[in-house]
Design an enzyme around this catalytic site. Sequence first.
Site, PDB file in Angstrom:
ATOM      1  NE  ARG A  11      -7.812   4.009   4.886  1.00 48.29           N
ATOM      2  CZ  ARG A  11      -7.406   5.142   5.477  1.00 48.29           C
ATOM      3  NH1 ARG A  11      -8.068   5.601   6.529  1.00 48.29           N
ATOM      4  NH2 ARG A  11      -6.364   5.802   5.040  1.00 48.29           N
ATOM      5  CB  CYS A  29      -4.280   5.438  10.985  1.00 51.82           C
ATOM      6  SG  CYS A  29      -4.630   4.110   9.837  1.00 51.82           S
ATOM      7  CE  LYS A  56      -1.834   1.471   4.017  1.00 52.79           C
ATOM      8  NZ  LYS A  56      -1.502   2.856   4.384  1.00 52.79           N
ATOM      9  CG  ASN A  57       2.163   2.667   3.520  1.00 54.75           C
ATOM     10  OD1 ASN A  57       1.026   2.997   3.169  1.00 54.75           O
ATOM     11  ND2 ASN A  57       2.472   2.384   4.765  1.00 54.75           N
ATOM     12  CG  ASP A  63       3.078   1.060   9.722  1.00 57.83           C
ATOM     13  OD1 ASP A  63       3.311   1.226   8.514  1.00 57.83           O
ATOM     14  OD2 ASP A  63       2.764   1.985  10.492  1.00 57.83           O
ATOM     15  NE  ARG A  88      -0.456   9.907  10.494  1.00 57.69           N
ATOM     16  CZ  ARG A  88      -0.780   8.913   9.668  1.00 57.69           C
ATOM     17  NH1 ARG A  88      -2.020   8.489   9.625  1.00 57.69           N
ATOM     18  NH2 ARG A  88       0.129   8.386   8.860  1.00 57.69           N
TER      19      ARG A  88
HETATM   20  C1  EPZ Z   1       3.934   6.806   6.745  1.00 55.77           C
HETATM   21  O1  EPZ Z   1       3.119   7.764   7.385  1.00 55.77           O
HETATM   22  C2  EPZ Z   1       3.048   5.590   6.551  1.00 55.77           C
HETATM   23  N1  EPZ Z   1       1.908   5.942   5.717  1.00 55.77           N
HETATM   24  C3  EPZ Z   1       2.552   5.100   7.913  1.00 55.77           C
HETATM   25  O2  EPZ Z   1       1.814   3.905   7.684  1.00 55.77           O
HETATM   26  C4  EPZ Z   1       3.759   4.771   8.780  1.00 55.77           C
HETATM   27  O3  EPZ Z   1       3.297   4.407  10.069  1.00 55.77           O
HETATM   28  C5  EPZ Z   1       4.665   6.014   8.906  1.00 55.77           C
HETATM   29  O4  EPZ Z   1       5.050   6.454   7.585  1.00 55.77           O
HETATM   30  C6  EPZ Z   1       5.936   5.743   9.686  1.00 55.77           C
HETATM   31  O5  EPZ Z   1       6.599   4.655   9.144  1.00 55.77           O
HETATM   32  C7  EPZ Z   1       2.080   6.040   4.376  1.00 55.77           C
HETATM   33  O6  EPZ Z   1       3.163   5.824   3.851  1.00 55.77           O
HETATM   34  C8  EPZ Z   1       0.866   6.400   3.571  1.00 55.77           C
HETATM   35  P1  EPZ Z   1       5.765  10.174   8.978  1.00 55.77           P
HETATM   36  P2  EPZ Z   1       3.594   9.295   7.484  1.00 55.77           P
HETATM   37  O7  EPZ Z   1       5.541  11.430   8.244  1.00 55.77           O
HETATM   38  O8  EPZ Z   1       4.459   9.621   6.343  1.00 55.77           O
HETATM   39  C9  EPZ Z   1       6.183  13.478  12.320  1.00 55.77           C
HETATM   40  C10 EPZ Z   1      -0.060   2.510   7.723  1.00 55.77           C
HETATM   41  O9  EPZ Z   1      -0.618   1.893   8.634  1.00 55.77           O
HETATM   42  N2  EPZ Z   1       5.939  14.476  11.284  1.00 55.77           N
HETATM   43  O10 EPZ Z   1       6.927   9.290   8.645  1.00 55.77           O
HETATM   44  O11 EPZ Z   1       2.420  10.117   7.757  1.00 55.77           O
HETATM   45  C11 EPZ Z   1       4.956  12.605  12.605  1.00 55.77           C
HETATM   46  O12 EPZ Z   1       4.089  13.253  13.502  1.00 55.77           O
HETATM   47  C12 EPZ Z   1       0.393   3.939   7.944  1.00 55.77           C
HETATM   48  O13 EPZ Z   1       0.180   2.031   6.586  1.00 55.77           O
HETATM   49  C13 EPZ Z   1       6.027  15.824  11.633  1.00 55.77           C
HETATM   50  O14 EPZ Z   1       6.291  16.167  12.779  1.00 55.77           O
HETATM   51  O15 EPZ Z   1       4.487   9.258   8.790  1.00 55.77           O
HETATM   52  C14 EPZ Z   1       5.584  11.367  13.204  1.00 55.77           C
HETATM   53  O16 EPZ Z   1       5.851  11.584  14.562  1.00 55.77           O
HETATM   54  C15 EPZ Z   1       0.051   4.434   9.331  1.00 55.77           C
HETATM   55  N3  EPZ Z   1       5.798  16.763  10.670  1.00 55.77           N
HETATM   56  C16 EPZ Z   1       6.903  11.244  12.443  1.00 55.77           C
HETATM   57  O17 EPZ Z   1       7.156  12.538  11.867  1.00 55.77           O
HETATM   58  C17 EPZ Z   1       5.504  16.425   9.384  1.00 55.77           C
HETATM   59  O18 EPZ Z   1       5.319  17.332   8.540  1.00 55.77           O
HETATM   60  C18 EPZ Z   1       6.876  10.219  11.328  1.00 55.77           C
HETATM   61  O19 EPZ Z   1       5.738  10.481  10.530  1.00 55.77           O
HETATM   62  C19 EPZ Z   1       5.412  15.043   9.041  1.00 55.77           C
HETATM   63  C20 EPZ Z   1       5.647  14.087  10.007  1.00 55.77           C
END
Ligand code: EPZ
Length: 459
Positions: free
Chosen positions: A438, A147, A52-53, A345, A152
């Site tokens: 999803r 989620c 998916k990702n 995850d 986020r």
């Molecule tokens: C991706 O989410 C994945 N989703 C998530 O999978 C996965 O859990 C996550 O990466 C971490 O591996 C997709 O790829 C669609 P991040 P993402 O931005 O990109 C902070 C699933 O179940 N952050 O890597 O949204 C954030 O709050 C989903 O398949 C900021 O502070 O995660 C977090 O603490 C759930 N500011 C950390 O970074 C920002 O602008 C990592 O988040 C962006 C992120």
Amino acid sequence: MKVKNTDNINNSLRYLQQKKAVFDENKKDKFIIEGLGGKKKLNGKIAVAGAKNAALPALSASILFRNGFCVSNIPNIKDIDSMNILLEKLGAIVKKQAEKKYHIVTDEIKSVALDIEISKKMRGSIILTGVLLARFGKVSFPHPGGCIIGARPIDAFLNSFQKMGAKVQNRNGKYVVSVGKNKKLKGAKIFFNKITVTGTETLMLAGILAKGRTVIENAALEPEIKHLADFLNSCGAKIRGAGTSTIEIIGGNLLSAGNRAYKIPPDRIEAGSFLILGALSADNLEITDCDPKHMRALINILKDSGVPIIEEKNKIIIKDNGKIKNKHLKCIDIKTHEYPGFPTDLQSLMAIYLTQISGESLLFETIFEGRLNYTDDLINMGANIIMIDTHRIMIKGPTQLKGRELIGNDLRAEFAFFIATIVAKGKSVINNVRYIDRGYERIEERLSGIGVNIQRIKG
Ligand code: EPZ
């Protein structure tokens, strides 16, 4: 390959109507699961779908192409339907060429406004913002949903767009980002204060059409990022360092796929989900169409704990596991970390594992502040869990889990409940299912195929 317009437009409208219906129909489904009471009775083979990702950034990358772009091994899940509807609402033509294979033409795109209703439900929609801004100079979108695992934020995206010369406005609940009349997004030096997966993907893709050189430092290292960058380079992009913490992109023109198709890599999180289920409840299980080398953190932890795992090139085998009692498996602590560390995850799924082995285990979720919201349900099933703070829990095992009624809060926690209810004694009901479809295609069919007693009751 020039795609004929007429049948495609009908095709895509029909696709849109079909998928919109699917999108709304079964959000109130429920699953009834008969637990195994700790016995290891699952057997057989289960194939892993495309990731998916990896599919979400790949579909977003279609905006970078002239004359269309083919993607294969796409998983049959609702987030893909949502992404395809988002593209169609922008004016792209999405044609399903075969099972799991789509051809997308974006040359007719007229809108740069992401559909609010869909984007609010899917975090992955944000990846479209970078490519739309880079190609058309403007994009509007809501704060992306998805989620419920923490705040986020999207500060990394907005700050990076500003560094690349764009203006960011927040107008009645929507972000409007633009580079101004007859201007283009400019390459910039970007440092992510927090490693962000979709942030890395969004800015890497945007850099392909930005003017000049973009450097992303403290980038995410997920294998899907390098996998996509290698394909895009074969179509004319100039990306160096994808898969490392520093990625350099030299901006250029629209890409051209020729007759190349991009094949989505296997879903390492889905493979890990089946491996944890198998470790607790299977005697002999083959997880096929996966890539063990991208699952090192999980496989090593389970092997160290005593699970009989054999790795082959594209499969993982759990062999003669039936005679091993879960309470004899070695106690382990889990601390999530960005790739290649233990994946967040799979954190909730490993919590179930920790309830079944002997001893006290610390589980530390370092990435999301709201990703331990499943623990009350597990305690209600009989687990012995103490919440230390919003990032850490202590789990004491082994405990016998009893069947219960549950509701999932996020995609992976819903799969964790599948594992908990399969391990448990007695019947369970997982209500108001809105996440599992999803991220996991045909899940009840595939789990039944390895011996799980599961039934979906349509809402
Ligand atoms: C991706 O989410 C994945 N989703 C998530 O999978 C996965 O859990 C996550 O990466 C971490 O591996 C997709 O790829 C669609 P991040 P993402 O931005 O990109 C902070 C699933 O179940 N952050 O890597 O949204 C954030 O709050 C989903 O398949 C900021 O502070 O995660 C977090 O603490 C759930 N500011 C950390 O970074 C920002 O602008 C990592 O988040 C962006 C992120």
